[in-house]
Structure formats: structure tokens, C-alpha cells
Design a protein around this motif. Structure first.
Motif, short mmCIF file in Angstrom:
data_model
loop_
_atom_site.label_atom_id
_atom_site.label_comp_id
_atom_site.label_asym_id
_atom_site.label_seq_id
_atom_site.Cartn_x
_atom_site.Cartn_y
_atom_site.Cartn_z
N ASP A 32 -23.16 5.46 -10.21
CA ASP A 32 -22.06 6.25 -10.78
C ASP A 32 -20.74 5.51 -10.57
N THR A 33 -20.45 4.57 -11.48
CA THR A 33 -19.20 3.81 -11.38
C THR A 33 -18.72 3.49 -12.78
N SER A 34 -17.59 2.78 -12.88
CA SER A 34 -17.09 2.41 -14.22
C SER A 34 -16.40 1.05 -14.13
N GLU A 40 -9.80 -1.98 -11.38
CA GLU A 40 -8.55 -1.52 -10.76
C GLU A 40 -8.58 -1.63 -9.25
N ARG A 41 -9.71 -1.29 -8.62
CA ARG A 41 -9.77 -1.27 -7.16
C ARG A 41 -10.06 -2.63 -6.55
N THR A 42 -10.66 -3.57 -7.34
CA THR A 42 -11.10 -4.84 -6.74
C THR A 42 -10.67 -6.09 -7.51
N ALA A 116 -20.19 -14.29 8.68
CA ALA A 116 -20.06 -13.57 7.40
C ALA A 116 -19.06 -14.30 6.48
N CYS A 117 -18.09 -13.57 5.95
CA CYS A 117 -17.19 -14.17 4.95
C CYS A 117 -16.34 -15.30 5.52
N ALA A 118 -16.22 -15.35 6.85
CA ALA A 118 -15.42 -16.42 7.47
C ALA A 118 -16.28 -17.65 7.77
N ASP A 155 -25.87 2.37 -3.43
CA ASP A 155 -24.58 2.63 -2.80
C ASP A 155 -23.45 2.00 -3.63
N ARG A 156 -22.79 2.84 -4.43
CA ARG A 156 -21.75 2.32 -5.33
C ARG A 156 -20.56 1.73 -4.56
N ALA A 157 -20.39 2.15 -3.29
CA ALA A 157 -19.24 1.67 -2.53
C ALA A 157 -19.41 0.22 -2.09
N ALA A 260 -12.31 -11.24 -1.69
CA ALA A 260 -12.99 -9.97 -1.41
C ALA A 260 -12.45 -8.85 -2.28
N ASN A 261 -11.14 -8.88 -2.50
CA ASN A 261 -10.50 -7.81 -3.26
C ASN A 261 -9.13 -8.32 -3.70
N LEU A 262 -8.84 -8.22 -4.99
CA LEU A 262 -7.57 -8.73 -5.51
C LEU A 262 -6.37 -8.01 -4.87
N1 ACO Z 1 -17.10 3.51 -8.43
C1 ACO Z 1 -16.43 4.67 -8.52
N2 ACO Z 1 -15.94 5.31 -7.44
C2 ACO Z 1 -16.14 4.75 -6.24
C3 ACO Z 1 -16.84 3.54 -6.08
C4 ACO Z 1 -17.33 2.93 -7.24
N3 ACO Z 1 -18.01 1.77 -7.21
N4 ACO Z 1 -16.88 3.24 -4.78
C5 ACO Z 1 -16.24 4.20 -4.12
N5 ACO Z 1 -15.78 5.13 -5.00
C6 ACO Z 1 -15.03 6.34 -4.73
C7 ACO Z 1 -15.23 6.85 -3.33
O1 ACO Z 1 -16.38 7.66 -3.26
C8 ACO Z 1 -13.97 7.65 -3.11
O2 ACO Z 1 -14.10 8.89 -3.75
P1 ACO Z 1 -13.47 10.21 -3.07
O3 ACO Z 1 -11.99 9.97 -3.01
O4 ACO Z 1 -13.88 11.28 -4.02
O5 ACO Z 1 -14.11 10.29 -1.72
C9 ACO Z 1 -12.90 6.87 -3.89
O6 ACO Z 1 -13.63 6.03 -4.82
C10 ACO Z 1 -12.05 5.97 -3.00
O7 ACO Z 1 -12.88 5.25 -2.12
P2 ACO Z 1 -12.28 4.22 -1.07
O8 ACO Z 1 -13.40 3.60 -0.30
O9 ACO Z 1 -11.18 4.88 -0.30
O10 ACO Z 1 -11.65 3.14 -2.07
P3 ACO Z 1 -10.73 1.94 -1.73
O11 ACO Z 1 -9.51 2.00 -2.52
O12 ACO Z 1 -10.60 1.70 -0.24
O13 ACO Z 1 -11.58 0.72 -2.32
C11 ACO Z 1 -13.00 -1.03 -1.52
C12 ACO Z 1 -12.86 0.45 -1.80
C13 ACO Z 1 -12.88 -1.78 -2.83
C14 ACO Z 1 -14.36 -1.28 -0.89
C15 ACO Z 1 -11.89 -1.51 -0.56
O14 ACO Z 1 -11.81 -0.63 0.55
C16 ACO Z 1 -12.10 -2.91 -0.01
O15 ACO Z 1 -11.99 -3.89 -0.73
N6 ACO Z 1 -12.31 -3.07 1.29
C17 ACO Z 1 -12.42 -4.38 1.95
C18 ACO Z 1 -13.68 -5.12 1.64
C19 ACO Z 1 -13.72 -6.43 2.42
O16 ACO Z 1 -12.75 -7.15 2.49
N7 ACO Z 1 -14.81 -6.71 3.10
C20 ACO Z 1 -14.85 -7.86 3.98
C21 ACO Z 1 -15.66 -8.93 3.50
S1 ACO Z 1 -17.32 -8.50 3.18
C22 ACO Z 1 -18.36 -9.31 4.34
O17 ACO Z 1 -17.97 -9.71 5.39
C23 ACO Z 1 -19.81 -9.41 4.02
#
Ligand code: ACO
Length: 331
Positions: A32-34, A40-42, A116-118, A155-157, A260-262
């Protein structure tokens, strides 16, 4: 970790990304994503996914071969192989050992870095120390990740964020000029260890049927925890790398950040007061490839002519651990 003058230098880069492209629209059919939410978020539009018969060492091999070609070397010229990865072919032995065999390198030390990413920045820093002390002449550093195998596709997150790929660099001794690795900075703070991890499959929680059913062997992340610390730590590590070499942000030609994220990158750019136009970005096409992200972007910048010999390049990455780091390199 400061350096007076460079002891090692990047003499070749290479990268590899699997052919298969997975777009945001494709993902919207799975969870469930778009496309709009993900962009916008990444900043991600699409990512690459490895073939079923492809392992991390296969991708590492392709990137390494290209880096060796660019350096004008063969695998037999190497003195050490370092692979940054958390998704190696097997839990044991190291992906680097398998890569050594595939490359046909001699009986040189070959080991993995779990940061990991580092992982690539850690590998670069270690390689620099070995070359600087003349213990090694030429070291291959690879960042490779096959995260699609350890993602929870329900897990869409998390599943929308990551992609597969590999990048590599060969380090050799610095010449008489000022080109080379100017400083590297490494850090770990385990306070947030539970916010980004794979919970089962290790010695703490061996795999069980229950764990498998709950996908506890897949990537788990509390994204908002990591977001905040990423902005703060990537900025401070970048400043430390510059300070250690006596440089300022205005001296930097290109920043090659972990992709990781714009929004994280844009915040770091703002805090460092370096315009986003001076960042090498490819997150749109590859997503977060973890330890592979910096060497893939570095190689792209070198091959398309943006990054030129003599340019000052700042790299910074943060990932699970939380482990993070930075490097300042004159190319
Ligand atoms: N599609 C639609 N909605 C979603 C999605 C998705 N794919 N994923 C989450 N949402 C929803 C959530 O359920 C939440 O809904 P709610 O408000 O109803 O609860 C809402 O979007 C906001 O969720 P957040 O997690 O607060 O969103 P955020 O703006 O923080 O963005 C993200 C999430 C992109 C993951 C961001 O937190 C991020 O980039 N974090 C850092 C990631 C990172 O740098 N990781 C390190 C490297 S990875 C490694 O080491 C392997």
C-alpha cells in the motif's frame, strides 16, 4: 585520524547494478504505497533488483573487475581485498574470500566489514592505513549489497527504500603531489541498535519457524529515529573530515553522500552550506544500496567526467550500528 599528507590514492573505480528495474509503480502493486509518497519522502523513483541466480560476490566481481581495469591492474596485483557488506553470499566465510577466488587473486588477506551503509567508508579508511604504512601497495575496497533478499516485501516502510548493487575502488600509494586520501573519520554509537537491524538469524535469536513467519530475519527499521540522527551525524562527520585536513566546505568540489534519502542529503547540504548542485546524486535511479551507494555514485561521477583529477571529494555515510563515517579525498 588526521593526515598531514596523503599516503594512499584512489587509482580506479568501478560499479555494477543488476539489469532488472523495479519502479515505484511496480511497488504500488505489491504494498500500500504510491509513486508520489516514495518520491516526495525519499527522492527514489526506481531501484535495481538482482537476478535469482545472482549473489553478492557476483555483483562485487563485476564492480571490482571494472575498478581494476580503470586502474590498469589485474587481480594478481592486489595485496588485500576488503568488502563492506551485510548481505554476503554466506554467513560464513566472508564474501571477500569468495570474491578473491572469482577474481583469481593470490593468497592475500580478504575480509568483510560489517558496518552496513558505512561499510565502504570503513573499508576505505582501513585500506588507507595499510597503504599509508606500506604494509600493502594496492588494496581493493568493495561495497556490495543484495538487500532485496533480506527485505520484508510486506513492510511498505522499508521495502520501498532499498536496491541492489556494487561499487569498488582500488587504492595505491599516493604520488609526490597532493592527490590522495586526506582524512577519514569513523564512528559507532549503539544507542539506536534496535532501531535498524535484522532481529533473527544470528546467535542471539537463531532462526525458528515462528521467527520466519514473523519475518524477523528481514530488515527492521524505525525510519524517523534514523532520519534525525543521520542529518546530525553526517553533518558533524563531514565537518570533522574537513577540519582534520584543514579544509572548509568551500574547498569541496563534490560531495558524494550515502544515498539513503534525498531529504537527509538536502538537510546535510544546508547545514554544511554546500549547494545541492555540488552533490553527486543517483538515489532517484538506485534507491539506497547501502555500502554500495557511495562507490556507485563516485564511479558515475568519475566516468561521466564530473569528478576530475585534482577535485576535492567529500564522502559521508551512516547506517545500522549506528555506524557512520566520512572521507575527504583529492582525486
Ligand atoms: N508508502 C506510503 N505511506 C508510507 C510508506 C510508504 N512506503 N511508508 C510509511 N508510510 C506512512 C507511515 O505509515 C506513516 O503513516 P501514519 O502517519 O498514518 O502513521 C507516514 O507514512 C509517515 O511515516 P514516517 O516513517 O514518519 O515517514 P518519514 O517521513 O520519516 O519517512 C523514511 C520514512 C523515508 C523511512 C525516513 O524516515 C528515512 O529516510 N529514514 C532514514 C533511513 C536511513 O537513512 N537509513 C539508514 C541507512 S539503511 C542501512 O543501514 C541498511
Amino acid at each position: 585520524m588526521a593526515s598531514e599528507r596523503p599516503g594512499s590514492q584512489i587509482i580506479g573505480t568501478g560499479a555494477y547494478a543488476p539489469e532488472k528495474v523495479l519502479t515505484n509503480q511496480d511497488l504500488a502493486r505489491i504494498v500500500d504505497t504510491s509513486d508520489e509518497w516514495i518520491r516526495e519522502r525519499t527522492g527514489i523513483t526506481e531501484r535495481r533488483v538482482a537476478r535469482d541466480d545472482e549473489a553478492a560476490s557476483d555483483m562485487a566481481y563485476e564492480a571490482a573487475r571494472r575498478a581494476l581495469d580503470a586502474a590498469g591492474l589485474t587481480a594478481r596485483d592486489l595485496d588485500m581485498i576488503i568488502v563492506g557488506t551485510v548481505t554476503g553470499d554466506l554467513p560464513m566465510p566472508a564474501c571477500a574470500a569468495i570474491l578473491q577466488r572469482k577474481l583469481g587473486a593470490t593468497m592475500i588477506p580478504a575480509f568483510d566489514i560489517s558496518a552496513a551503509c558505512a561499510g565502504f567508508i570503513y573499508g576505505l579508511s582501513i585500506a588507507d592505513k595499510f597503504v599509508r604504512t606500506a604494509a600493502c601497495k594496492r588494496v581493493l575496497v568493495v561495497g556490495v549489497e543484495l538487500l532485496s533478499r533480506v527485505l520484508d516485501w510486506k513492510d511498505r516502510a522499508t521495502c520501498v527504500l532499498f536496491g541492489d548493487g556494487a561499487g569498488a575502488a582500488v587504492l595505491g600509494p599516493a604520488g609526490d603531489g597532493d592527490r590522495g586520501v586526506l582524512s577519514t573519520q569513523l564512528y559507532t554509537d549503539a544507542t539506536l541498535v534496535d532501531s535498524l537491524c535484522i532481529r533473527a538469524g544470528g546467535s542471539r535469536e537463531p532462526l525458528t519457524n515462528e521467527g520466519l513467519a514473523e519475518n524477523r530475519h528481514k530488515v527492521f527499521m524505525v525510519g524517523s529515529d534514523i532520519f534525525k540522527i543521520a542529518v546530525k551525524n553526517l553533518t558533524s562527520a563531514s565537518r570533522s573530515a574537513l577540519d582534520a585536513a584543514g579544509f572548509t566546505p568551500s574547498d569541496v568540489t563534490w560531495v558524494v553522500p550515502h544515498q539513503a534519502n534525498l531529504r537527509i542529503i538536502a538537510q546535510v547540504a544546508l547545514r554544511l552550506d554546500i549547494p545541492l548542485e555540488r552533490f553527486v546524486l543517483n538515489i532517484e535511479r538506485y534507491g539506497n544500496t547501502s555500502s554500495a551507494s557511495i562507490p556507485i555514485a563516485l564511479d558515475e561521477g568519475v566516468r561521466d567526467g564530473r569528478i576530475k583529477p585534482g577535485d576535492t571529494v567529500l564522502m559521508c555515510a551512516l547506517g545500522a550500528g549506528i555506524s557512520w563515517g566520512s572521507a575527504l579525498v583529492r582525486m
